[in-house]
Design an enzyme around this catalytic site. Sequence first.
Site, short mmCIF file in Angstrom:
data_model
loop_
_atom_site.label_atom_id
_atom_site.label_comp_id
_atom_site.label_asym_id
_atom_site.label_seq_id
_atom_site.Cartn_x
_atom_site.Cartn_y
_atom_site.Cartn_z
N ASP A 297 -3.20 2.41 -5.87
CA ASP A 297 -2.03 2.45 -4.98
C ASP A 297 -1.89 1.20 -4.11
O ASP A 297 -1.08 1.19 -3.18
CB ASP A 297 -2.09 3.70 -4.09
CG ASP A 297 -3.36 3.77 -3.26
OD1 ASP A 297 -4.30 3.00 -3.51
OD2 ASP A 297 -3.42 4.62 -2.34
N GLU A 298 -2.64 0.15 -4.39
CA GLU A 298 -2.56 -1.07 -3.60
C GLU A 298 -2.52 -2.30 -4.50
O GLU A 298 -3.21 -2.35 -5.52
CB GLU A 298 -3.77 -1.21 -2.67
CG GLU A 298 -3.95 -0.09 -1.67
CD GLU A 298 -5.19 -0.30 -0.80
OE1 GLU A 298 -5.30 -1.37 -0.17
OE2 GLU A 298 -6.05 0.59 -0.78
N ASP B 169 0.86 -1.20 0.00
CA ASP B 169 0.00 0.00 0.00
C ASP B 169 0.88 1.24 0.00
O ASP B 169 1.59 1.51 0.98
CB ASP B 169 -0.89 -0.03 1.25
CG ASP B 169 -1.93 1.08 1.25
OD1 ASP B 169 -1.93 1.90 0.32
OD2 ASP B 169 -2.73 1.13 2.20
#
Length: 401
Positions: free
Chosen positions: A105-106, A9
């Site tokens: 973003d993960e 993350d």
Amino acid sequence: MDRVILHCDLNSFYASVELLDHPELWDQPVAVCGDPESRHGVILAKNEAAKAFRVKTAETVWQAQRKCPGLVLLPAHHEKYRHYSKLVNAIYDRFTDLVEPFSIDESWLDMTGSLHLFGGDGKAVADAIRHRVRTETGLTVSVGVSFNKVFAKMGSDYKKPDATTLITRENFQQLLWPLPVTELLFVGRSAARTLAGHGIRTIGDLAMLDRETSIQLLGKQGGALHDYATGREHAPVIPRRDLPPPKSVGSGVTFPHDLVGWEELRSGAAMLADHVASRLREAGMKCTTVQVTIRDPSFRDICRQKRLDAPTYVSRDILDASFSLIRGAWNPVAPVRALTVTAQALLPEGEAAEQLDLFAAGAAQKRDKREHLERAVDQMRKKYGYDAISPASTLTPEQKD
């Protein structure tokens, strides 16, 4: 043998990307928002310094500034975020071919089959990934390491920023069970209220509940959440190549001032249609239906949709359909607070065959020329940035003068 799953993350992703261009602001409270000039704009991301003032994502700019008078506001640059997301996921690909994006973003990584290539230690691999990301991009990432996807995700949330958290069969009850049940993946407010009504407030409380009782309280979702709490979740990591294609692509905006009149409305719709078309081309998809949602200053929404004559990812086609819907549903003297344009009923580009019309000779050729033109625009934007070139239809009357 247990799997080794990582969840990576990126920390304060939008804000961190913006701060790469503004290192002088690194220690100051910074937030990214859609429109820094509008007090009614919404906070999209914030850095660690802003979090210390309890600035939250999705609250309005004026609410955030009331908490943090010195908050520095930066505009969003979504093309930058997509660029850095691709860079970081390319780093993940060096460690395993089983990488499943969860958001921009993960990502989850299944290291089970390739762990022996990197020393056989999940935590060491996570630390190596963090080092690579920080060294090559300037961004930081928090990583959870566990035996399933849910606990790996909770591990990346457990300690931030730039940290590795190992959640094992031996320690998960100690680390996770005391947490509020809302910390469990996919437990929303409605489920939390139902569980609280039966005295279930922590993840441990849910784990101690009989699974059948959980199903009686929450339906099928209750069984899944019980499996999450007890560590029985075993969903596979699905690589990008095997993920199902998107079902729709949309873009919406709350304008800094209400739009009034056909010219302003068309400019607003053109901006959104251009963004939607660009994302469709990037995904290799065409749409056969366009939907428009119009919101007035009282937050009342009107939603309309129409089927297109031919599948398309051309911004002009999407704009024409959108504006036709707007003209048919709206009074031009009435103000519009927000617009959303959504491409629906998507088809892969190679399967989007067009029914030829003998009475509209040349339509297919014109569309083909527009597709080539907009592909050229994509290449220019990739090289010089998304704002390097824009359709004239997106300009406001003031910009045209």
